[in-house]
Write an enzyme that holds these catalytic residues in place. Structure first.
Site, PDB file in Angstrom:
ATOM      1  N   HIS A 194      -1.801   0.540 -27.783  1.00  6.68           N
ATOM      2  CA  HIS A 194      -1.818   1.914 -28.568  1.00  6.68           C
ATOM      3  C   HIS A 194      -1.944   1.726 -29.911  1.00  6.68           C
ATOM      4  O   HIS A 194      -0.988   2.105 -30.511  1.00  6.68           O
ATOM      5  CB  HIS A 194      -0.724   2.655 -27.934  1.00  6.68           C
ATOM      6  N   CYS A 238      -0.675  10.730 -32.660  1.00  8.92           N
ATOM      7  CA  CYS A 238      -1.431   9.578 -31.925  1.00  8.92           C
ATOM      8  C   CYS A 238      -2.742  10.469 -31.048  1.00  8.92           C
ATOM      9  O   CYS A 238      -3.419   9.676 -30.451  1.00  8.92           O
ATOM     10  CB  CYS A 238      -0.369   9.389 -30.371  1.00  8.92           C
TER      11      CYS A 238
END
Lengths: 132, 388
Positions: free
Chosen positions: B336, B87
């Site tokens: 996200h 991420c």
């Protein structure tokens, strides 16, 4: 999962065999190739070390949305356990009501089925923990 | 080392974009950044593209030249590099671009990030994301990504008395901010009760404590400050760019109430910029889960250890608070798309520092920070930007 990938980890997953740095005496689980304290001095000097499998719950969660291989088993308890020899381990806690699990609870390792690759696939085994 | 500026930003709308492909998203974010910078494609000397798992999500690796192709830049044969750090991939792409420009190797660099996560079903997305954790010693035993953050949440609650309501207040604030962001996945405002009544994902984290599965891409154009002056009067300078690492597994870390990699990256960033946490006007932090934002504002030194939950509950991190956190809506509300997130954070800070954030504009914002985390804390990237 390819068989060699599973087979390699059998000693650690079946019998909780970690390793010990013979330079500083620190114990690791999962086993490490190099001790992060002694580094190059420890290379080739890490020896197998069987852990007792007892420890204490440092934190826990109850999984309600599981990964594909664990569908149908939810809710289940996953914990961060501090083994008595020092290392921390991530494992499922079984035979325990989710209302009973708590930080500070004493637990011990037990040998269980972890998951499988479907009806015709391999079955994978390893450690889970129960109340001591 | 040369001073580096961000001269252009661009991003797609974030959301469940079933009608749009990975390629289209990459092209749109890149073109928007190029137009914003006032450069032409042929001016770009190199590209760095952040992406966690295009292989897992759309069965396509080797996406760095793919980005060149969708941009129509193949005739220039410039180097294009994919950067992967779960991420934190987007933040790492920005960091690599910064190094390339600061060192003098390249002048104008496009940094980007993209992830197309809704081409697989939900459980498969969870499985791909679990590869950011330790596959053999965490995921194998049934651990999930929300589960790892739930372990940290429970630990933090036990140690400092952080409450479920304090966790929920992070989501409430970020949805409020996101309601004013037209590019956010969710524009809906929510209440503490909504969060606490939403289904459990990994106790104590409810569905509304978790960031969503998102499609999206973001890009930025970097240039040396000397060259940047040719393109813009409002120069946003990168005054710190740092990256740090830790063990991939949570259980092998030295502590569970903080992310040591983030503490390390932040400390080095403040040193590089020659400033302190109190000098930061606003920050975009990696709120993949509500507990992550609470640990982030503590790791970054904005609040004392253990006080992050209380500070959020008291509104100190709100849009008009002492230090506004996640004015974009954060990962929670903006969405996200893992590889894009770090670059999208740069987009928000740049638009705030330029005074272009409209309804969510932070008054007199001069210095902003971004905090991007990979996995459960194995990688952390911090950037500090200042308008000059």
């Amino acid at each position: 999962m390819a068989v060699p990938r599973y087979w390699r980890e059998i000693p650690a997953r079946y019998n909780l065999i970690g390793n010990k740095c013979t330079v500083c005496g620190n114990i690791y689980f999962p086993p490490r190739a190099i001790c992060p304290i002694c580094r190059r001095k420890s290379f080739g000097k890490m020896v197998d070390y069987k852990l007792k499998g007892t420890g204490v719950v440092e934190s826990y969660t109850i999984i309600h949305v599981p990964p594909p291989h664990f569908e149908g088993e939810e809710p289940y308890i996953m914990a961060l356990i501090k083994l008595d020899e020092g290392p921390y381990i991530t494992a499922q806690i079984v035979d325990c009501d989710e209302k009973d699990v708590h930080i500070g609870m004493r637990v011990k390792a037990t040998f269980r089925r972890i998951m499988d690759d479907g009806e015709k696939g391999a079955i994978y085994y390893g450690y889970k923990f129960i109340k001591e | 080392m040369r001073d580096v500026a961000v001269i252009g930003i661009g991003m797609t709308k974030f959301g469940e974009l079933w009608e749009r492909s990975f390629r289209e998203l990459v092209a749109e974010a890149g073109i928007e950044a190029i137009i914003d910078a006032g450069i032409e494609g042929k001016d770009i000397d190199a590209m760095y593209i952040g992406g966690m798992s295009s292989g897992g999500f759309v069965q396509q690796e080797h996406v760095a030249p793919l980005a060149i192709e969708v941009a129509g830049l193949e005739d220039f044969h410039i180097p294009s590099t994919r950067v992967e750090g779960a991420c934190a991939s987007g933040g790492m792409a920005v960091h690599q671009g910064y190094i390339a420009v600061a060192s003098g190797i390249h002048d104008i660099v496009l940094v980007g990030g993209a992830e197309k996560m809704t081409d697989v079903v939900g459980t498969e997305a969870t499985n791909v994301l679990a590869s950011a954790a330790d596959r053999e010693w965490e995921a194998f035993f049934g651990m999930t990504f929300p589960g790892l953050y739930a372990l940290m949440a429970r630990y933090h609650m036990h140690k400092y008395g952080t409450t479920p309501e304090q966790l929920a207040s992070v989501a409430v604030k970020n949805h409020y901010n996101g309601s004013m962001n037209p590019k956010a996945q969710f524009n809906r405002r929510i209440s503490i009760e909504d969060v606490l009544a939403s289904p459990m994902v990994a106790d104590p984290l409810h569905l509304l404590d978790c960031s969503p599965i998102t499609d999206g891409a973001a890009a930025a154009i970097l240039a040396p400050v000397e060259i940047a002056k040719k393109y813009t009067d409002k120069i946003v300078k990168i005054i710190a760019s740092t990256q740090a690492s830790d063990t991939i597994s949570l259980h092998s870390r030295k502590r569970f109430d903080a992310l040591p990699a983030a503490i390390h990256a932040a400390k080095n960033a403040y040193k590089q910029a020659g400033i302190e946490p109190k000098d930061i006007d606003l920050a975009e932090v990696h709120d993949c889960f509500t507990i992550a934002e609470i640990m982030a504002i503590e790791d970054l030194g904005f609040f004392e250890r253990g006080k992050g939950g209380k500070a959020t509950e008291e509104g100190l991190t709100s849009l008009n608070g002492e230090i506004p956190i996640n004015t974009s809506g954060g990962l929670k509300s903006k969405g996200h798309p893992v590889g894009a997130t770090g670059v999208a954070q740069i987009n928000e800070i740049v638009s705030q520092l330029r005074g272009e954030a409209k309804e969510r504009q932070v008054k007199d914002a001069e210095i902003g920070l971004t905090h991007n985390v990979g996995g459960s804390g194995g990688t952390a990237v911090v950037h500090i930007l200042e308008v000059v």
